[in-house]
Write a protein that holds these residues in place. Structure first.
Motif, PDB file in Angstrom:
ATOM      1  N   GLU A  44       0.903  -1.213  -0.020  1.00 52.96           N
ATOM      2  CA  GLU A  44      -0.003  -0.042  -0.140  1.00 52.96           C
ATOM      3  C   GLU A  44       0.832   1.303   0.131  1.00 52.96           C
ATOM      4  O   GLU A  44       0.736   2.301  -0.717  1.00 52.96           O
ATOM      5  CB  GLU A  44      -0.961  -0.110   1.152  1.00 52.96           C
ATOM      6  N   ASN A  45       2.091   1.340   0.935  1.00 46.61           N
ATOM      7  CA  ASN A  45       2.801   2.486   0.671  1.00 46.61           C
ATOM      8  C   ASN A  45       3.530   2.735  -0.520  1.00 46.61           C
ATOM      9  O   ASN A  45       3.900   3.851  -0.820  1.00 46.61           O
ATOM     10  CB  ASN A  45       3.768   2.259   1.933  1.00 46.61           C
ATOM     11  N   LEU A  46       3.716   1.716  -1.330  1.00 48.78           N
ATOM     12  CA  LEU A  46       4.445   1.694  -2.695  1.00 48.78           C
ATOM     13  C   LEU A  46       3.438   2.204  -3.711  1.00 48.78           C
ATOM     14  O   LEU A  46       3.924   2.273  -4.876  1.00 48.78           O
ATOM     15  CB  LEU A  46       5.133   0.399  -2.782  1.00 48.78           C
ATOM     16  N   GLY A  47       2.301   1.985  -3.199  1.00 48.69           N
ATOM     17  CA  GLY A  47       1.096   2.111  -4.338  1.00 48.69           C
ATOM     18  C   GLY A  47       1.087   1.402  -5.598  1.00 48.69           C
ATOM     19  O   GLY A  47       1.002   1.654  -6.589  1.00 48.69           O
ATOM     20  N   LEU A  48       1.453   0.140  -5.008  1.00 45.09           N
ATOM     21  CA  LEU A  48       1.476  -1.028  -6.097  1.00 45.09           C
ATOM     22  C   LEU A  48       0.033  -1.178  -6.950  1.00 45.09           C
ATOM     23  O   LEU A  48      -0.672  -1.668  -6.269  1.00 45.09           O
ATOM     24  CB  LEU A  48       2.091  -2.236  -5.542  1.00 45.09           C
ATOM     25  N   THR A  49       0.131  -1.060  -8.027  1.00 47.29           N
ATOM     26  CA  THR A  49      -1.048  -1.275  -9.025  1.00 47.29           C
ATOM     27  C   THR A  49      -0.576  -1.863 -10.260  1.00 47.29           C
ATOM     28  O   THR A  49       0.305  -1.434 -10.638  1.00 47.29           O
ATOM     29  CB  THR A  49      -1.827  -0.043  -9.160  1.00 47.29           C
ATOM     30  N   GLU A  50      -1.619  -2.615 -10.934  1.00 45.84           N
ATOM     31  CA  GLU A  50      -1.361  -2.921 -12.010  1.00 45.84           C
ATOM     32  C   GLU A  50      -0.825  -2.036 -13.096  1.00 45.84           C
ATOM     33  O   GLU A  50      -1.367  -1.046 -13.293  1.00 45.84           O
ATOM     34  CB  GLU A  50      -2.721  -3.711 -12.506  1.00 45.84           C
ATOM     35  N   GLY A  51       0.355  -2.380 -13.871  1.00 43.93           N
ATOM     36  CA  GLY A  51       0.891  -1.697 -14.699  1.00 43.93           C
ATOM     37  C   GLY A  51       1.942  -0.599 -14.433  1.00 43.93           C
ATOM     38  O   GLY A  51       2.673  -0.142 -15.253  1.00 43.93           O
ATOM     39  N   LYS A  52       2.165  -0.565 -12.953  1.00 41.28           N
ATOM     40  CA  LYS A  52       3.065   0.383 -12.340  1.00 41.28           C
ATOM     41  C   LYS A  52       4.492  -0.146 -12.762  1.00 41.28           C
ATOM     42  O   LYS A  52       4.696  -1.433 -12.367  1.00 41.28           O
ATOM     43  CB  LYS A  52       2.823   0.631 -10.977  1.00 41.28           C
ATOM     44  N   GLU A  53       5.333   0.641 -13.089  1.00 37.88           N
ATOM     45  CA  GLU A  53       6.854   0.158 -13.336  1.00 37.88           C
ATOM     46  C   GLU A  53       7.413   0.119 -12.133  1.00 37.88           C
ATOM     47  O   GLU A  53       7.378   1.050 -11.349  1.00 37.88           O
ATOM     48  CB  GLU A  53       7.516   1.024 -14.326  1.00 37.88           C
ATOM     49  N   VAL A  54       8.181  -1.027 -11.532  1.00 39.24           N
ATOM     50  CA  VAL A  54       8.825  -1.169 -10.233  1.00 39.24           C
ATOM     51  C   VAL A  54       9.969  -2.000 -10.515  1.00 39.24           C
ATOM     52  O   VAL A  54      10.352  -2.296 -11.768  1.00 39.24           O
ATOM     53  CB  VAL A  54       7.867  -1.801  -9.307  1.00 39.24           C
ATOM     54  N   TYR A  55      11.026  -2.381  -9.429  1.00 40.79           N
ATOM     55  CA  TYR A  55      12.209  -3.013  -9.613  1.00 40.79           C
ATOM     56  C   TYR A  55      12.155  -3.925  -8.602  1.00 40.79           C
ATOM     57  O   TYR A  55      11.706  -3.825  -7.492  1.00 40.79           O
ATOM     58  CB  TYR A  55      13.310  -1.948  -9.204  1.00 40.79           C
ATOM     59  N   ALA A  56      12.553  -5.209  -9.279  1.00 41.61           N
ATOM     60  CA  ALA A  56      12.630  -6.308  -8.153  1.00 41.61           C
ATOM     61  C   ALA A  56      14.109  -6.127  -7.670  1.00 41.61           C
ATOM     62  O   ALA A  56      14.999  -6.326  -8.493  1.00 41.61           O
ATOM     63  CB  ALA A  56      12.289  -7.477  -8.912  1.00 41.61           C
ATOM     64  N   VAL A  57      14.320  -6.175  -6.261  1.00 38.04           N
ATOM     65  CA  VAL A  57      15.593  -6.002  -5.802  1.00 38.04           C
ATOM     66  C   VAL A  57      16.064  -7.295  -5.319  1.00 38.04           C
ATOM     67  O   VAL A  57      15.420  -7.750  -4.325  1.00 38.04           O
ATOM     68  CB  VAL A  57      15.895  -4.804  -4.959  1.00 38.04           C
ATOM     69  N   ILE A  58      16.845  -8.065  -5.568  1.00 38.73           N
ATOM     70  CA  ILE A  58      17.254  -9.596  -5.158  1.00 38.73           C
ATOM     71  C   ILE A  58      18.762  -9.467  -4.518  1.00 38.73           C
ATOM     72  O   ILE A  58      19.447  -9.187  -4.939  1.00 38.73           O
ATOM     73  CB  ILE A  58      17.392 -10.577  -6.196  1.00 38.73           C
ATOM     74  N   LYS A  59      18.358  -9.755  -3.094  1.00 37.92           N
ATOM     75  CA  LYS A  59      19.709  -9.504  -2.429  1.00 37.92           C
ATOM     76  C   LYS A  59      19.639 -10.903  -1.450  1.00 37.92           C
ATOM     77  O   LYS A  59      18.946 -10.980  -0.617  1.00 37.92           O
ATOM     78  CB  LYS A  59      19.732  -8.639  -1.303  1.00 37.92           C
ATOM     79  N   ALA A  60      20.617 -11.858  -2.081  1.00 32.50           N
ATOM     80  CA  ALA A  60      20.717 -13.272  -1.046  1.00 32.50           C
ATOM     81  C   ALA A  60      22.046 -13.695  -1.235  1.00 32.50           C
ATOM     82  O   ALA A  60      22.681 -13.694  -2.147  1.00 32.50           O
ATOM     83  CB  ALA A  60      19.525 -14.230  -1.946  1.00 32.50           C
ATOM     84  N   SER A  61      22.308 -14.280  -0.051  1.00 33.26           N
ATOM     85  CA  SER A  61      23.615 -14.877   0.234  1.00 33.26           C
ATOM     86  C   SER A  61      23.907 -16.127  -0.195  1.00 33.26           C
ATOM     87  O   SER A  61      24.730 -16.766  -0.392  1.00 33.26           O
ATOM     88  CB  SER A  61      24.257 -14.627   1.493  1.00 33.26           C
ATOM     89  N   ASN A  62      22.525 -16.917  -0.437  1.00 30.30           N
ATOM     90  CA  ASN A  62      22.451 -18.238  -0.623  1.00 30.30           C
ATOM     91  C   ASN A  62      21.335 -18.588  -1.947  1.00 30.30           C
ATOM     92  O   ASN A  62      20.026 -17.992  -1.618  1.00 30.30           O
ATOM     93  CB  ASN A  62      22.237 -19.323   0.304  1.00 30.30           C
ATOM     94  N   VAL A  63      21.755 -19.178  -2.934  1.00 29.74           N
ATOM     95  CA  VAL A  63      20.424 -19.561  -3.907  1.00 29.74           C
ATOM     96  C   VAL A  63      20.786 -20.940  -3.803  1.00 29.74           C
ATOM     97  O   VAL A  63      21.830 -21.780  -4.429  1.00 29.74           O
ATOM     98  CB  VAL A  63      21.022 -18.936  -5.259  1.00 29.74           C
TER      99      VAL A  63
END
Length: 69
Positions: free
Chosen positions: A45-64
């Motif tokens: 809700e705070n990010l205002g996520l709605t269909e069609g909005k351009e966003v970034y997926a940020v992946i930070k993981a020490s293990n995959v």
């Protein structure tokens, strides 16, 4: 925006499903691949996520982990 994570994928929100506490956010990446993230409902809700909005997926993981049958 500057960030230390090296894996940043730009995409568009395809779908948001809100639950009581968490939201499931599906992003469509260029080429049609999809990535799904579970975040808090408040964050969605705070990010205002709605269909069609351009966003970034940020992946930070020490293990995959990778598994096979």
């Amino acid at each position: 925006m500057k960030i230390s994570a090296r894996n940043v994928l730009k995409g568009k929100v395809k779908k948001v499903i809100h639950g009581a506490v968490n939201s499931e956010v599906t992003l469509e990446l260029p080429g049609g691949l999809e990535i799904v993230s579970i975040i808090t409902k408040t964050s969605a809700e705070n990010l205002g996520l709605t269909e069609g909005k351009e966003v970034y997926a940020v992946i930070k993981a020490s293990n995959v982990m990778i598994a096979t049958d």
